[in-house]
Motif scaffolding. Structure first.
Motif: not given
Length: 562
Positions: A25-28, A30-34, A480-490
Motif C-alpha cells: 500500500r505504501l509503495r502504491l 508513493l508511486g501515485v504521488v511521485l 503495486a498494481m499487479k499486487a492489487l490485481g492478484q490479491a482480491p482473486v486469491a
C-alpha cells in the motif's frame, strides 16, 4: 433447507486495497504521488521559460531605450521584484546583448553638475572640490559624446590647488579618452575643437595641456611647441605619403577590376615626395627711359619777380663785373632750368625761377616660395591573375594573358598614376596565376556542434521528466498494481473454498452421488465420488485458473491454506 452464500463476482477498489499488505500500500501511494508531482512539474516547466538577467541598475533613460528595442525585436521581458533588473528568456540573453550592443545600448548615464545638489551637511572642502571636479568632468563628457563620431568618452582633469604663497602656480591639465563608432574617424579640425572645448572650460588651461587618446592608446592630438608650431611634422608627412599611395593603389584597382574581375588584381604604389621648403627673392632695375615715358615722383618750382627795380650791381668792381652773363645750358635730363642773367633780369623787369623734378626709379622685387609635398617619383607594381574559365562540367581552366592585353593594361596603369618618364617613374605589370586560398574546415563532431547542444538543452528537461516518470511507473506503480490485481482473486478463491465447506456442513440433505444400483459396491461408490471431485477441480481450473494457480503456489511454498 440449505443456506445459499453470495459470492462477490467483481470486487471493489477498497476490497482490492484491503487485500494488499502494508508495504504494498505504501509503495502504491508513493508511486501515485511521485507520478502526479512529475506531471505537475513538467506542465509548469513546459509553460514557463527560464528567465535570466539581461541588465541591472540601468538609468531610466537607458532602461526605456532598452525596453523599446526589446519590443521592436519581439523579445519577451519582465522586471525583477525591485525593478532594478530586466529579465529575458535564458536562451536569448547573449543574442539580445549582442544586438543591443550593435545599436549602442545601453549608453550609460553620466552625472554632471547635478551631483552638487546632493551635498550633505558636514561636507569638507576637499569633498566639495572633488564633487565639483567630478561634475565638471561629467559635463565635458556629455558635450564630447554629443559628436556624431564619438561613441563614448571619458575626461580626466588635473586641477591643482592654487595657493597665493607660491610664486609659480601649477597649471591645470586634462586627458580625454575617446571611443569612436566603428568605421568613423576624427579629422584635425574636430580634434582641435575638442581640445579647444576642454581648454576653454577650465580657467588658465592651455590647449597644449590637453591630450586626446583613442581606445587603442593612440595619441590623436598633435602637440605644439612654445612658438605655436606643430611638432611631429614627420608623422604628418608619413601619413600624407601613405594616403597618396593608397589613393593611387585604389585607382589602379578601380580601372582593372572591371576587366579581370574582383580579387584578380593586386596593386602597390610607392611614392617619393619632397617636403623641403624653398624661398627666393629677386630685385631687378630697368634702365632710365625718356622723359615722356618716365614716371614723375616729385616736382618743385620756385619763381620770384621784382618789377621796376634795377638790380644793384654785384660782384667785384671791375671790367669783368660789368660784362653780361653767358646763356645758361639745361642738364641732359632737364632736371633744372637756367637762370637769367642779372642784366637780363633787370632788363625784363627783374625775376627768378627754379624748377626741380624727380623721376621714379623702375625696380621689381619677386619672392617665390616653393610648395611642399611635391612628387619626385612614383613606382607602381601590379599583379594580374590568369584568365579562369569554367566549363559546363564545373572544371576550371587557367589561361595566361596575351602580350597585347598586358601592354594595354600597362598603358592604363601609366595613365592612372600620371606616369612621367623625365621624373623617373616606373610601372611594372606582371601576369601570374594566383594561389588558391586554402580554407581550413574544422570537422566538429555532431555532438559538439552548437545547434545540437542547444537542441539537447531544450529537450533535456522534457525527456528527463518522461524518463523519470517511466521509471516511477515501471518500478513503483507496476508492481503495486499487479499486487492489487492478484490479491482480491486469491481471497475470493479462499472464500469460495470456505463457503463450499460451510455449505457441505450445514446442508440438511447433502447431495449424494448417484448410485449405480442396489448391487453397487463401496469401491464403485468411492470411485464415483472421486470422479465428481476431479470434475469439480477441472471446472474450477477452467473457470478461474488464476485462483487455482495461487492455491498451488501456496501449497508449494508450504504455507497453510487460507
Amino acid at each position: 433447507m440449505s443456506a445459499v452464500a453470495t459470492i462477490p463476482v467483481n470486487p471493489t477498489i477498497s476490497q482490492r486495497l484491503a487485500g494488499l499488505e502494508q508495504g504494498q500500500r505504501l509503495r502504491l501511494a508513493l508511486g501515485v504521488v511521485l507520478l502526479v508531482a512529475i506531471g505537475i512539474v513538467g506542465l509548469v516547466m513546459g509553460r514557463q521559460a527560464e528567465w535570466r538577467i539581461l541588465y541591472t541598475n540601468l538609468a531610466d533613460k537607458d532602461g526605456g531605450a532598452v525596453i523599446a528595442q526589446l519590443a521592436t525585436l519581439n523579445v519577451p521581458y519582465k522586471h525583477s521584484e525591485g525593478g532594478g533588473a530586466i529579465l529575458v528568456p535564458a536562451d536569448r540573453v547573449h543574442d539580445v546583448r549582442l544586438k543591443l550592443a550593435s545599436l549602442g545600448l545601453p549608453k550609460g548615464s553620466v552625472s554632471g553638475f547635478e551631483m552638487m545638489e546632493s551635498n550633505r551637511f558636514g561636507m569638507t572642502q576637499f569633498q566639495e572640490r572633488l564633487t565639483f571636479q567630478r561634475g565638471l568632468e561629467g559635463e565635458l563628457t556629455r558635450s564630447i559624446q554629443a559628436l556624431s563620431s564619438v561613441q563614448n568618452a571619458r575626461v580626466h582633469l588635473a586641477l591643482p590647488n592654487q595657493n597665493g604663497f607660491f610664486r609659480e602656480q601649477q597649471r591645470p591639465s586634462a586627458s580625454v579618452l575617446l571611443s569612436l563608432h566603428p568605421g568613423r574617424t576624427l579629422d584635425r579640425t574636430q580634434l582641435a575643437g575638442i581640445v579647444h572645448l576642454v581648454a576653454s572650460s577650465i580657467p588658465e588651461m592651455s590647449p597644449t595641456a590637453v591630450s586626446v587618446l583613442d581606445d587603442t592608446g593612440k595619441l590623436l592630438s598633435t602637440p605644439t611647441d612654445g612658438s605655436g608650431s606643430i611638432m611631429g611634422a614627420d608623422a604628418e608627412q608619413l601619413q600624407h605619403v601613405r594616403q597618396l599611395e593608397q589613393q593611387y593603389s585604389q585607382r589602379i584597382l578601380d580601372i582593372l577590376e572591371p576587366i579581370v574581375g574582383r580579387q584578380n588584381v593586386k596593386a602597390q604604389v610607392t611614392a617619393e615626395l619632397d617636403f623641403s621648403q624653398t624661398e627666393s627673392t629677386t630685385e631687378s632695375h630697368k634702365p632710365n627711359q625718356s622723359a615722356d615715358a618716365s614716371a614723375v615722383r616729385s616736382q618743385q618750382t620756385i619763381e620770384s619777380t621784382n618789377a621796376g627795380a634795377a638790380t644793384p650791381p654785384s660782384g667785384v668792381p671791375g671790367a669783368t663785373t660789368n660784362q653780361p652773363p653767358a646763356q645758361a645750358s639745361a642738364p641732359i635730363n632737364g632736371a633744372a632750368q637756367g637762370l637769367a642773367a642779372n642784366g637780363q633780369a633787370g632788363a625784363a623787369g627783374g625775376g627768378k625761377r627754379e624748377s626741380i623734378t624727380n623721376y621714379e626709379v623702375d625696380k621689381t622685387i619677386r619672392v617665390v616660395k616653393g610648395a611642399t609635398g611635391i612628387i619626385k617619383r612614383i613606382n607602381a607594381a601590379v599583379v594580374v591573375n590568369n584568365n579562369v574559365t569554367v566549363n559546363d562540367k564545373g572544371k576550371s581552366t587557367s589561361t595566361p594573358l596575351t602580350d597585347v592585353q598586358i601592354e594595354k593594361m600597362t598603358a592604363l596603369v601609366r595613365e592612372t598614376v600620371g606616369f612621367n618618364k623625365d621624373r623617373g617613374d616606373s610601372v611594372n605589370l606582371l601576369n601570374a596565376a594566383f594561389a588558391p586560398e586554402k580554407v581550413e574546415i574544422i570537422d566538429v563532431p555532431l555532438w559538439r556542434q552548437p545547434e545540437v547542444l542547444d537542441l539537447l538543452r531544450s529537450f533535456a528537461w522534457p525527456v528527463g521528466t518522461l524518463l523519470f516518470g517511466a521509471l516511477v511507473l515501471m518500478g513503483v506503480l507496476r508492481p503495486a498494481m499487479k499486487a492489487l490485481g492478484q490479491a482480491p482473486v486469491a481471497s475470493t478463491a479462499a472464500s469460495n473454498v470456505r463457503i463450499n465447506q460451510l455449505d457441505a456442513m450445514e446442508s440438511e440433505m447433502p447431495e449424494r452421488p448417484q448410485l449405480s444400483g442396489p448391487g453397487a459396491s463401496i469401491d464403485s461408490i468411492q470411485a464415483s465420488a472421486g470422479e465428481m471431485q476431479l470434475e469439480d477441480a477441472r471446472k474450477l481450473t477452467r473457470d478461474n485458473p488464476a485462483a487455482v494457480a495461487n492455491i498451488i503456489k501456496t501449497w508449494m511454498n508450504g504455507e497453510a491454506p487460507a
